[in-house]
Design an enzyme around this catalytic site. Sequence first.
Site, PDB file in Angstrom:
ATOM      1  N   ARG A 131       0.862  -1.178   0.000  1.00  0.00           N
ATOM      2  CA  ARG A 131       0.000   0.000   0.000  1.00  0.00           C
ATOM      3  C   ARG A 131       0.904   1.235   0.000  1.00  0.00           C
ATOM      4  NH1 ARG A 131      -2.764   2.947   4.646  1.00  0.00           N
ATOM      5  NH2 ARG A 131      -3.725   4.578   3.432  1.00  0.00           N
ATOM      6  N   HIS A 175      -2.955  10.751   0.476  1.00  0.00           N
ATOM      7  CA  HIS A 175      -2.405  10.570   1.824  1.00  0.00           C
ATOM      8  C   HIS A 175      -1.810  11.905   2.256  1.00  0.00           C
ATOM      9  CE1 HIS A 175      -0.877   7.241   4.730  1.00  0.00           C
ATOM     10  NE2 HIS A 175      -0.671   8.401   5.328  1.00  0.00           N
ATOM     11  N   GLU A 220      -7.232   8.161   6.204  1.00  0.00           N
ATOM     12  CA  GLU A 220      -7.638   8.780   7.466  1.00  0.00           C
ATOM     13  C   GLU A 220      -8.197  10.190   7.314  1.00  0.00           C
ATOM     14  OE1 GLU A 220      -4.579   8.515  10.414  1.00  0.00           O
ATOM     15  OE2 GLU A 220      -4.644   6.339  10.435  1.00  0.00           O
ATOM     16  N   ASN A 345      -7.308   1.498   9.706  1.00  0.00           N
ATOM     17  CA  ASN A 345      -6.001   1.797  10.291  1.00  0.00           C
ATOM     18  C   ASN A 345      -6.210   1.747  11.797  1.00  0.00           C
ATOM     19  OD1 ASN A 345      -5.273   2.418   7.688  1.00  0.00           O
ATOM     20  ND2 ASN A 345      -4.669   4.530   8.102  1.00  0.00           N
ATOM     21  N   TYR A 347      -4.483   1.632  15.632  1.00  0.00           N
ATOM     22  CA  TYR A 347      -3.303   1.759  16.484  1.00  0.00           C
ATOM     23  C   TYR A 347      -3.638   1.574  17.963  1.00  0.00           C
ATOM     24  CZ  TYR A 347      -0.726   3.278  12.413  1.00  0.00           C
ATOM     25  OH  TYR A 347      -0.125   3.304  11.187  1.00  0.00           O
ATOM     26  N   GLU A 413      -3.503  -0.318   7.876  1.00  0.00           N
ATOM     27  CA  GLU A 413      -2.327   0.029   8.685  1.00  0.00           C
ATOM     28  C   GLU A 413      -2.489  -0.489  10.100  1.00  0.00           C
ATOM     29  OE1 GLU A 413      -1.399   4.229   9.102  1.00  0.00           O
ATOM     30  OE2 GLU A 413      -1.675   4.555   6.955  1.00  0.00           O
TER      31      GLU A 413
HETATM   32  C1  FCB Z   1      -1.236   6.922  10.606  1.00  0.00           C
HETATM   33  C2  FCB Z   1      -0.896   7.585   9.287  1.00  0.00           C
HETATM   34  C3  FCB Z   1       0.464   7.193   8.764  1.00  0.00           C
HETATM   35  C4  FCB Z   1       1.482   7.155   9.883  1.00  0.00           C
HETATM   36  C5  FCB Z   1       1.002   6.303  11.034  1.00  0.00           C
HETATM   37  C6  FCB Z   1       1.976   6.186  12.169  1.00  0.00           C
HETATM   38  O1  FCB Z   1      -2.214   7.645  11.237  1.00  0.00           O
HETATM   39  O2  FCB Z   1      -1.859   7.218   8.330  1.00  0.00           O
HETATM   40  O3  FCB Z   1       0.810   8.066   7.733  1.00  0.00           O
HETATM   41  O4  FCB Z   1       1.778   8.443  10.295  1.00  0.00           O
HETATM   42  O5  FCB Z   1      -0.197   6.860  11.529  1.00  0.00           O
END
Ligand code: FCB
Length: 509
Positions: A131, A175, A220, A345, A347, A413
């Site tokens: 990607r 992006h 995002e 995405n 985290y 992600e």
């Molecule tokens: C995400 C972003 C990516 C990178 C990661 C750590 O939010 O999409 O570009 O910064 O975090």
Amino acid sequence: MRLTRRHFLQSALSAGAVAALPTTLFSGCSVSSKAGTATAASTPARQFSSSFGSSAEIAFPKGFFWGTATAAYQIEGGWNEDGKGESIWDRFAHTLGKIKNGDTGDVACDSYHRWRDDIALMRAMNLTSYRFSISWPRIQPSGSGAVNPKGVDYYSRVVDALLEAHIRPFVTLYHWDLPQALEDAGGWPNRDTAGRFADYVQLVVQALGDRVSDWVLFNEPDAFVDLGYLEGTHAPGRKSLLDFLRATHVVNLALGEGFRAVKAARPRARVGTAFSMSPCEPASNSEEDKLAAERAHAITNIWFLEPALRGRYPEALTFLPETAMGIRSGDMEKTRAALDFIGINLYYRTIASAPGAMERTVHTQEWLFPVKMDGAHEGPRTDIGWEVWPKSMYDIVMRVTRDYNRPVIEITESGCSYNDAPDASGVIHDPRRISYHHAYLAALGRAIAEGADVRGYHVWSLMDNFEWADGFSQRFGLAYVDFKTLKRTIKDSGRWYAKVAAENRVGAG
Ligand code: FCB
């Protein structure tokens, strides 16, 4: 500290500043609340139970895509080469004081010249999906008009080399690097930008659509409109509630128009968006906090998804500032896009609570949409400060699976920043990154076993790169980049991931 980086509307702009705006702008509509029907995502998940650890071996479905993700501004460099126009990130990073240590993406990982090295890394890791994003100002230097042939050639070569390496090109169209000329014309709060975006999408699909079948329209959306137009910590660095609200709606219009532009050129292409998602858990068992968690989910996770899939803004909100957002009659038909997949995405998770009356007068977000959002602090933290909580992967994937009738999902992600450096012999031992991906993959495997239709996992990131306002201070890569020599070295985690990809399973931990 970027703990709140992805937290929509987290700005501390005072409600006083909001009150100074004409009140008619905040006329809107009431939306009925369905929040009472909330299920798993709002169930407190305080236990890091063993099933979310890494004890069992988990096999992934046949043909599962093992990938990594990057973004143009974060890796390419070559910021003004071969006719590329200036982007808002070029301008922002060139402005003193915006980026940690004065870093810029002028050179970054130099992938504009070293893309063959990048593909060699992916080959060495046995990957099957990449990607990456296209820099809009490389294609259209000033955001409209004819294509810059050299820009197209660059991506064309990358796509061909990926296909030759049997790696799926998974292309993100936006992006975060808007052509500066479009920002000068009003940026994302300007409705015309939606049409510009659709034109650009059409050009890219005409150029690459014979070889690329999988497209991510936006990366995002909530992050770039929030941080770019309200918080001002990302490009273009504006701090305006009104610009922010308008930008959210224009991006939703652009999502619909961009979707139709791809399909017009390539009806069989698969088109989605990468949403930043974070399971929103109530801070307590109180009804108020549970409702707040639903509002958090609405503004964090589905603000850009509901307009696409259901032609409406999320129902859990009690109030929608339609006038301020610039919503016109007929718009909610235009935002519709039957996405072929939902990109997630992921985290960390979010803890939500109901704000008190006092708090609502201090924070814009709590004034407009009454919910207070924080990061969680029970799990270990990565070097950027984000909590590691593997169950969040299971929770968000299951919630999306339930709420949207088992859609196709791509994990676009997930990743962690650990700044492990090479040892005396040049080897990079990064065991915490291995544990992170092992545990998040185990949680994902469990969601798949329970019925989620997940097609791929993309580690953020292939290699260490320019981490936006944090510059080069945060390393997310499976490969280490020496930013002096630009040499790439696969870390222990990259070797571990190569094995996972080759075997199509995560082993017992
Ligand atoms: C995400 C972003 C990516 C990178 C990661 C750590 O939010 O999409 O570009 O910064 O975090």
